[in-house]
Scaffold this motif. Sequence first.
Motif, PDB file in Angstrom:
ATOM      1  N   PRO A   1      -9.842   2.376  -8.719  1.00  0.00           N
ATOM      2  CA  PRO A   1      -8.481   2.143  -9.234  1.00  0.00           C
ATOM      3  C   PRO A   1      -7.467   1.832  -8.119  1.00  0.00           C
ATOM      4  O   PRO A   1      -6.657   0.909  -8.245  1.00  0.00           O
ATOM      5  N   LEU A   2      -7.565   2.582  -7.010  1.00  0.00           N
ATOM      6  CA  LEU A   2      -6.622   2.372  -5.921  1.00  0.00           C
ATOM      7  C   LEU A   2      -6.849   1.004  -5.260  1.00  0.00           C
ATOM      8  O   LEU A   2      -5.892   0.264  -4.986  1.00  0.00           O
ATOM      9  N   LEU A   3      -8.112   0.664  -5.048  1.00  0.00           N
ATOM     10  CA  LEU A   3      -8.412  -0.652  -4.468  1.00  0.00           C
ATOM     11  C   LEU A   3      -7.837  -1.757  -5.353  1.00  0.00           C
ATOM     12  O   LEU A   3      -7.246  -2.722  -4.852  1.00  0.00           O
ATOM     13  N   THR A   4      -7.989  -1.591  -6.669  1.00  0.00           N
ATOM     14  CA  THR A   4      -7.509  -2.616  -7.594  1.00  0.00           C
ATOM     15  C   THR A   4      -5.988  -2.783  -7.520  1.00  0.00           C
ATOM     16  O   THR A   4      -5.481  -3.903  -7.426  1.00  0.00           O
ATOM     17  N   VAL A   5      -5.248  -1.679  -7.547  1.00  0.00           N
ATOM     18  CA  VAL A   5      -3.786  -1.828  -7.531  1.00  0.00           C
ATOM     19  C   VAL A   5      -3.296  -2.358  -6.179  1.00  0.00           C
ATOM     20  O   VAL A   5      -2.310  -3.100  -6.117  1.00  0.00           O
ATOM     21  N   LEU A   6      -4.006  -2.019  -5.099  1.00  0.00           N
ATOM     22  CA  LEU A   6      -3.610  -2.552  -3.788  1.00  0.00           C
ATOM     23  C   LEU A   6      -3.875  -4.058  -3.713  1.00  0.00           C
ATOM     24  O   LEU A   6      -3.055  -4.816  -3.178  1.00  0.00           O
ATOM     25  N   GLU A   7      -5.011  -4.474  -4.274  1.00  0.00           N
ATOM     26  CA  GLU A   7      -5.313  -5.916  -4.267  1.00  0.00           C
ATOM     27  C   GLU A   7      -4.307  -6.685  -5.106  1.00  0.00           C
ATOM     28  O   GLU A   7      -3.832  -7.753  -4.713  1.00  0.00           O
ATOM     29  N   ARG A   8      -3.961  -6.123  -6.266  1.00  0.00           N
ATOM     30  CA  ARG A   8      -2.945  -6.776  -7.103  1.00  0.00           C
ATOM     31  C   ARG A   8      -1.606  -6.864  -6.368  1.00  0.00           C
ATOM     32  O   ARG A   8      -0.927  -7.881  -6.419  1.00  0.00           O
ATOM     33  N   GLY A   9      -1.231  -5.776  -5.690  1.00  0.00           N
ATOM     34  CA  GLY A   9       0.039  -5.759  -4.950  1.00  0.00           C
ATOM     35  C   GLY A   9       0.046  -6.807  -3.845  1.00  0.00           C
ATOM     36  O   GLY A   9       1.054  -7.468  -3.599  1.00  0.00           O
ATOM     37  N   ARG A  10      -1.117  -6.948  -3.210  1.00  0.00           N
ATOM     38  CA  ARG A  10      -1.227  -7.961  -2.157  1.00  0.00           C
ATOM     39  C   ARG A  10      -1.135  -9.361  -2.775  1.00  0.00           C
ATOM     40  O   ARG A  10      -0.428 -10.232  -2.270  1.00  0.00           O
ATOM     41  N   ASP A  11      -1.813  -9.550  -3.901  1.00  0.00           N
ATOM     42  CA  ASP A  11      -1.809 -10.872  -4.537  1.00  0.00           C
ATOM     43  C   ASP A  11      -0.409 -11.240  -5.055  1.00  0.00           C
ATOM     44  O   ASP A  11      -0.046 -12.410  -5.112  1.00  0.00           O
ATOM     45  N   ARG A  12       0.374 -10.229  -5.447  1.00  0.00           N
ATOM     46  CA  ARG A  12       1.750 -10.481  -5.905  1.00  0.00           C
ATOM     47  C   ARG A  12       2.716 -10.661  -4.741  1.00  0.00           C
ATOM     48  O   ARG A  12       3.894 -10.919  -4.954  1.00  0.00           O
ATOM     49  N   GLY A  13       2.243 -10.459  -3.514  1.00  0.00           N
ATOM     50  CA  GLY A  13       3.114 -10.587  -2.354  1.00  0.00           C
ATOM     51  C   GLY A  13       3.919  -9.342  -2.049  1.00  0.00           C
ATOM     52  O   GLY A  13       4.804  -9.351  -1.197  1.00  0.00           O
ATOM     53  N   GLU A  14       3.610  -8.231  -2.690  1.00  0.00           N
ATOM     54  CA  GLU A  14       4.310  -6.982  -2.380  1.00  0.00           C
ATOM     55  C   GLU A  14       3.811  -6.379  -1.075  1.00  0.00           C
ATOM     56  O   GLU A  14       4.512  -5.618  -0.416  1.00  0.00           O
ATOM     57  N   LEU A  15       2.554  -6.642  -0.778  1.00  0.00           N
ATOM     58  CA  LEU A  15       1.961  -6.173   0.481  1.00  0.00           C
ATOM     59  C   LEU A  15       1.617  -7.398   1.317  1.00  0.00           C
ATOM     60  O   LEU A  15       1.340  -8.468   0.772  1.00  0.00           O
ATOM     61  N   PRO A  16       1.618  -7.258   2.638  1.00  0.00           N
ATOM     62  CA  PRO A  16       1.315  -8.399   3.504  1.00  0.00           C
ATOM     63  C   PRO A  16      -0.079  -8.959   3.195  1.00  0.00           C
ATOM     64  O   PRO A  16      -0.986  -8.199   2.822  1.00  0.00           O
ATOM     65  N   PRO A  17      -0.257 -10.265   3.359  1.00  0.00           N
ATOM     66  CA  PRO A  17      -1.540 -10.889   3.029  1.00  0.00           C
ATOM     67  C   PRO A  17      -2.718 -10.337   3.834  1.00  0.00           C
ATOM     68  O   PRO A  17      -3.863 -10.392   3.371  1.00  0.00           O
ATOM     69  N   ASP A  18      -2.445  -9.782   5.013  1.00  0.00           N
ATOM     70  CA  ASP A  18      -3.565  -9.260   5.821  1.00  0.00           C
ATOM     71  C   ASP A  18      -3.840  -7.782   5.549  1.00  0.00           C
ATOM     72  O   ASP A  18      -4.572  -7.136   6.304  1.00  0.00           O
ATOM     73  N   THR A  19      -3.257  -7.230   4.498  1.00  0.00           N
ATOM     74  CA  THR A  19      -3.512  -5.832   4.149  1.00  0.00           C
ATOM     75  C   THR A  19      -4.997  -5.606   3.887  1.00  0.00           C
ATOM     76  O   THR A  19      -5.614  -6.361   3.139  1.00  0.00           O
ATOM     77  N   ASP A  20      -5.544  -4.568   4.490  1.00  0.00           N
ATOM     78  CA  ASP A  20      -6.949  -4.203   4.256  1.00  0.00           C
ATOM     79  C   ASP A  20      -6.969  -3.100   3.193  1.00  0.00           C
ATOM     80  O   ASP A  20      -6.626  -1.955   3.479  1.00  0.00           O
ATOM     81  N   PRO A  21      -7.367  -3.431   1.955  1.00  0.00           N
ATOM     82  CA  PRO A  21      -7.325  -2.416   0.891  1.00  0.00           C
ATOM     83  C   PRO A  21      -8.213  -1.205   1.182  1.00  0.00           C
ATOM     84  O   PRO A  21      -7.864  -0.086   0.812  1.00  0.00           O
TER      85      PRO A  21
END
Lengths: 191, 191
Positions: free
Chosen positions: B125-145
Motif C-alpha cells: 500500500p505504501l509503495l503504491t501511494v508513493l508511486e502515485r504521488g511521484r506520478d502526480r508530481g507531488e514527489l520528485p521524479p527521482d524518488t525511490d519508493p
Amino acid sequence: MVSRGAGARQRMLTAALDVLDEAGLAGFTMEAVARRAGASKATLYRRWPTTGALLVDAMDATYRPFPTPDTGSVAKDVTEILNAFVTLLERTPFPRLLAAFIDAAERDPALSKLHTDLTNRRREPLLTVLERGRDRGELPPDTDPELTTDLLTSPFFYRHFVAHRPIPRRMVADVITRVLNPGSARGLTDC
Amino acid sequence: MVSRGAGARQRMLTAALDVLDEAGLAGFTMEAVARRAGASKATLYRRWPTTGALLVDAMDATYRPFPTPDTGSVAKDVTEILNAFVTLLERTPFPRLLAAFIDAAERDPALSKLHTDLTNRRREPLLTVLERGRDRGELPPDTDPELTTDLLTSPFFYRHFVAHRPIPRRMVADVITRVLNPGSARGLTDC
C-alpha cells in the motif's frame, strides 16, 4: 592480564553467547550455559540471579562502544558511525542476541527496561555528533537530535530484522542524504 | 458462514496465537498448540508440516491488509497508512508475533524467507501511494519508493522493538515532514 575472576566471568559470558547463538532464547537456560562454561549452576547464580540478568550482561559484552568521531563535518561523523553499525549488524553475534532480546522484551517488562538502557547508551555517539553539527550551524537550529537518530539508524534495523534484505554499501550514503541533506531537490515543496 | 474446515483451521490458528502470545517462541510447540486447540497433534501436522509453517499462517492471520487510500494527496495517504500501522503495533497481538518471528528468522533461513514475503505484501500500500504521488508530481521524479518506504516505516518498528519507547501521536506527522517534506528549512544545504 585479567584477574582470575574477570577471566571466569568472561568465560561464562562467552558460553552464554554461544548458547544463545545456537539455541536462541528457547534454549537459553542457566543449566545450558553452566554446561557450556564447565561451571556449576550455583556459580552462575552467584553472579546472575536470573537468565534475564545474564542475557543483559552477555548482550553488553558484545558491544564495544562506537567511538565518537569529531572530524568537523557532521556528514562524515555520521557516516563513520553508521558504517560501524552496519558492520556490527552483518559481522558479529550482535543481531542474533538482539533478536532474542526483542522477543524476550516483548514478554518481560523488566528486560524491556534493561534493553532501553542499553539502547540509550548506544545512541550517545550519534546524538553527540548531531548536537555538535547543530551547534556549528551545519544543521538547522530546530533539528531534533532524538528524531534524527531514529531516522538515521532505524532503516538498518528494519532491513536486517524485518525485511531480511541485504544492506547495500551505498545505503549509508543514501539514508544520510535523505535525512540530513534534504534540500537536495527531494521534497514536496520546491526549493 | 465458514465451512467446518475453515472454522477448525481458524480455531487452530487462534490457539497458535494464544500459545505464542503467552509462551513466546520458547513454548511454541505443536503439542502446546494442539492442547490449546483441543485437537490432536496429527490433525495439526496434516495442515502444517512444521512449527515454522504454522507460525507463518498464524502471523498472516493477524494481518488484515491496510487499505490503499487514494485521497489525491500523498501526505494524507501516507498519514492514513502510518496511523493504521501504529494502531497495529500498539493495540493488536501483531508485535509479539513479529518479535517471536524476528528471533526465529535469525536462526532459520526458511522462516527468514517467508517473513520477507509477508513483509513485501505489507509494503505494497505504501509503495503504491508513493508511486502515485511521484506520478502526480507531488514527489520528485527521482524518488525511490523502496527507500522512502523504509524511511517512513522503520522508525516505528525501531521505537517499539528496539528503543521500547512509546510512540507519541505526533510522531507520524514528524516522520512524514522529515521524510517527504524536507524542503521545510531542515537541511545541510540552504534553500
